[in-house]
Enzyme design. Structure first.
Site, PDB file in Angstrom:
ATOM      1  CB  SER A 123      -0.865   0.035   1.255  1.00  0.00           C
ATOM      2  OG  SER A 123      -1.624  -1.116   1.378  1.00  0.00           O
ATOM      3  CG  HIS A 144      -1.553   0.033  -4.311  1.00  0.00           C
ATOM      4  ND1 HIS A 144      -2.034   1.292  -4.025  1.00  0.00           N
ATOM      5  CD2 HIS A 144      -1.945  -0.756  -3.272  1.00  0.00           C
ATOM      6  CE1 HIS A 144      -2.687   1.256  -2.875  1.00  0.00           C
ATOM      7  NE2 HIS A 144      -2.654   0.033  -2.408  1.00  0.00           N
ATOM      8  CD  GLU A 156      -2.284   4.462  -6.358  1.00  0.00           C
ATOM      9  OE1 GLU A 156      -2.701   5.602  -6.194  1.00  0.00           O
ATOM     10  OE2 GLU A 156      -1.744   3.816  -5.428  1.00  0.00           O
ATOM     11  CG  ASN A 195      -3.269   3.997   0.223  1.00  0.00           C
ATOM     12  OD1 ASN A 195      -4.493   4.084   0.349  1.00  0.00           O
ATOM     13  ND2 ASN A 195      -2.651   2.840   0.070  1.00  0.00           N
TER      14      ASN A 195
HETATM   15  N1  LIG Z   1      -6.006  -4.550   3.093  1.00  0.00           N
HETATM   16  C1  LIG Z   1      -6.079  -3.638   2.121  1.00  0.00           C
HETATM   17  O1  LIG Z   1      -7.077  -2.946   1.972  1.00  0.00           O
HETATM   18  C2  LIG Z   1      -4.938  -3.454   1.162  1.00  0.00           C
HETATM   19  C3  LIG Z   1      -5.169  -2.724  -0.020  1.00  0.00           C
HETATM   20  C4  LIG Z   1      -4.134  -2.613  -0.958  1.00  0.00           C
HETATM   21  C5  LIG Z   1      -2.901  -3.153  -0.704  1.00  0.00           C
HETATM   22  N2  LIG Z   1      -2.690  -3.844   0.463  1.00  0.00           N
HETATM   23  C6  LIG Z   1      -1.362  -4.420   0.669  1.00  0.00           C
HETATM   24  O2  LIG Z   1      -1.435  -5.791   0.363  1.00  0.00           O
HETATM   25  C7  LIG Z   1      -0.533  -6.521   1.199  1.00  0.00           C
HETATM   26  C8  LIG Z   1      -1.317  -7.569   1.965  1.00  0.00           C
HETATM   27  O3  LIG Z   1      -2.279  -6.919   2.770  1.00  0.00           O
HETATM   28  P1  LIG Z   1      -3.537  -7.719   3.346  1.00  0.00           P
HETATM   29  O4  LIG Z   1      -4.473  -6.696   3.864  1.00  0.00           O
HETATM   30  O5  LIG Z   1      -4.000  -8.708   2.354  1.00  0.00           O
HETATM   31  O6  LIG Z   1      -2.847  -8.466   4.576  1.00  0.00           O
HETATM   32  P2  LIG Z   1      -3.372  -9.768   5.361  1.00  0.00           P
HETATM   33  O7  LIG Z   1      -2.736  -9.689   6.704  1.00  0.00           O
HETATM   34  O8  LIG Z   1      -4.842  -9.911   5.254  1.00  0.00           O
HETATM   35  O9  LIG Z   1      -2.716 -10.969   4.526  1.00  0.00           O
HETATM   36  C9  LIG Z   1      -1.345 -11.136   4.450  1.00  0.00           C
HETATM   37  C10 LIG Z   1      -1.077 -12.602   4.215  1.00  0.00           C
HETATM   38  O10 LIG Z   1       0.331 -12.758   3.986  1.00  0.00           O
HETATM   39  C11 LIG Z   1       0.703 -13.998   4.565  1.00  0.00           C
HETATM   40  N3  LIG Z   1       2.154 -14.001   4.727  1.00  0.00           N
HETATM   41  C12 LIG Z   1       2.903 -13.419   5.690  1.00  0.00           C
HETATM   42  N4  LIG Z   1       4.214 -13.672   5.467  1.00  0.00           N
HETATM   43  C13 LIG Z   1       4.277 -14.421   4.329  1.00  0.00           C
HETATM   44  C14 LIG Z   1       5.346 -15.002   3.596  1.00  0.00           C
HETATM   45  N5  LIG Z   1       6.606 -14.865   3.972  1.00  0.00           N
HETATM   46  N6  LIG Z   1       5.046 -15.723   2.498  1.00  0.00           N
HETATM   47  C15 LIG Z   1       3.753 -15.884   2.107  1.00  0.00           C
HETATM   48  N7  LIG Z   1       2.699 -15.352   2.771  1.00  0.00           N
HETATM   49  C16 LIG Z   1       2.958 -14.627   3.862  1.00  0.00           C
HETATM   50  C17 LIG Z   1      -0.094 -14.068   5.850  1.00  0.00           C
HETATM   51  O11 LIG Z   1      -0.191 -15.403   6.325  1.00  0.00           O
HETATM   52  C18 LIG Z   1      -1.442 -13.500   5.403  1.00  0.00           C
HETATM   53  O12 LIG Z   1      -2.332 -14.499   4.972  1.00  0.00           O
HETATM   54  C19 LIG Z   1       0.154  -5.501   2.088  1.00  0.00           C
HETATM   55  O13 LIG Z   1       1.379  -5.121   1.526  1.00  0.00           O
HETATM   56  C20 LIG Z   1      -0.822  -4.328   2.073  1.00  0.00           C
HETATM   57  O14 LIG Z   1      -0.174  -3.094   2.281  1.00  0.00           O
HETATM   58  C21 LIG Z   1      -3.671  -4.012   1.393  1.00  0.00           C
END
Ligand SMILES: NC(=O)c1ccc[n+]([C@@H]2O[C@H](COP(=O)([O-])OP(=O)(O)OC[C@H]3O[C@@H](n4cnc5c(N)ncnc54)[C@H](O)[C@@H]3O)[C@@H](O)[C@H]2O)c1
Length: 288
Positions: A123, A144, A156, A195
């Site tokens: 993000s 993104h 993005e 963001n």
């Molecule tokens: N939640 C949102 O709205 C959103 C929106 C856009 C981007 N993002 C980005 O997307 C990414 C994930 O966010 P999220 O909200 O899905 O998080 P989340 O916590 O829901 O999911 C993350 C997942 O990654 C897994 N994980 C952790 N370490 C790992 C590894 N070494 N190898 C494989 N899997 C691993 C975890 O077990 C978990 O299932 C982040 O970088 C976040 O900034 C999130």
């Protein structure tokens, strides 16, 4: 490399973002393997895919054949080697922690074929923070997506100074193929476009609540009714995860060391109490 050279895509992380990105990529006609360190998250992602596709067929938004094809092209594994070993494109959507992402990019560099593009769905973290953990920074960029990834159109794409024109172009083409609207940022900036704008609103909303000017509910009402936003900042933080918001803010604070960038007392308290929003059934609001 061209878009046509992409046959198999690997999604790293099956959480809030990864499970939906996997399905969106499968629906766009690619072979997809989603990997996570948690088998429970992989099981949830697989169940979600089945349920979602069945619902779309029932609502006549997809044909049975399209749903069957998407499901057949989607696989899940705990093994990063198995998921990424033959991938032409990787979208990393693991936790928003720089050390985790750097380690993953170093591993992906040694596992993936040399032509594979490695994109991060972070993000806020610009891809130059992870690109130099690999020997092919020209093939690394930000891609993104927005939550929920199956619904939101915007992606993005950020082309850092290390990212080749080809990598940026193929990533933009992939957005189009997925039916998304890609916007290309030609320079890196922490938090990209959307963001940065959302953070400015959230920080002001938290400041106003922290100093007791108005409650989160009143601030949300003001933003919805006064600005016409579909959702106020507190409801949005609940939806996206207050824990994620905390991680993002801490990462920013670690980078700038500016005390004004520290997470607000209200966010720190919510994180400590494990009131992370919708996912824990309680955040700034309560959920059934
Ligand atoms: N939640 C949102 O709205 C959103 C929106 C856009 C981007 N993002 C980005 O997307 C990414 C994930 O966010 P999220 O909200 O899905 O998080 P989340 O916590 O829901 O999911 C993350 C997942 O990654 C897994 N994980 C952790 N370490 C790992 C590894 N070494 N190898 C494989 N899997 C691993 C975890 O077990 C978990 O299932 C982040 O970088 C976040 O900034 C999130």
């Amino acid at each position: 490399m061209n878009l046509e050279d992409i046959k198999k895509i690997c999604i790293v992380g099956a959480g809030t973002m990864g499970h939906q990105i996997s399905l969106a990529v499968a629906l766009a006609g690619f072979k997809v393997t989603c990997t996570d360190i948690s088998q429970e998250m992989l099981n949830k992602a697989q169940n979600f895919a089945r349920t979602y596709l069945a619902e779309r067929v029932a609502k006549e938004k997809l044909s049975q054949e399209q749903a069957d094809r998407a499901l057949a092209s989607l696989s899940f594994t705990e093994s990063l080697e198995e998921a990424a070993g033959d991938a032409d494109f990787v979208i990393e959507a693991a936790v928003e922690k720089l050390d985790v992402k750097r380690k993953l990019f170093a591993e992906l560099d040694s596992i993936t074929p040399s032509h594979a593009i490695l994109a991060t769905n972070s993000s806020f973290i610009v891809s130059s923070e992870v690109a130099y953990a690999t020997k092919k920074p020209d093939k690394v960029c930000n891609m993104h997506f927005f939550y929920p990834a199956l619904v939101m159109k915007l992606v993005e794409v950020v082309q850092g100074s290390h990212t080749s024109q080809e990598t940026a172009q193929v990533t933009m083409d992939l957005c189009t193929k997925m039916g998304k609207t890609g916007v290309l940022l030609k320079k890196e900036i922490y938090g990209f476009l959307v963001n940065r704008i959302v953070s400015a609103i959230n920080n002001e909303a938290l400041f106003l609540a922290d100093i007791g000017i108005a409650s989160p509910e009143e601030i949300d009402t003001a933003v919805v009714s006064g600005l016409g936003h579909p959702m106020g900042p507190f409801r949005l933080m609940d939806l996206l995860g207050i824990d994620l918001y905390y991680d993002i803010t801490m990462e920013r604070y670690r980078m700038t060391q500016d005390p004004r960038e520290k997470p607000s007392p209200m966010v720190v308290e919510k994180v400590a109490k494990k009131e992370w929003g919708r996912k824990t059934k309680k955040g700034f609001y309560k959920y059934d």
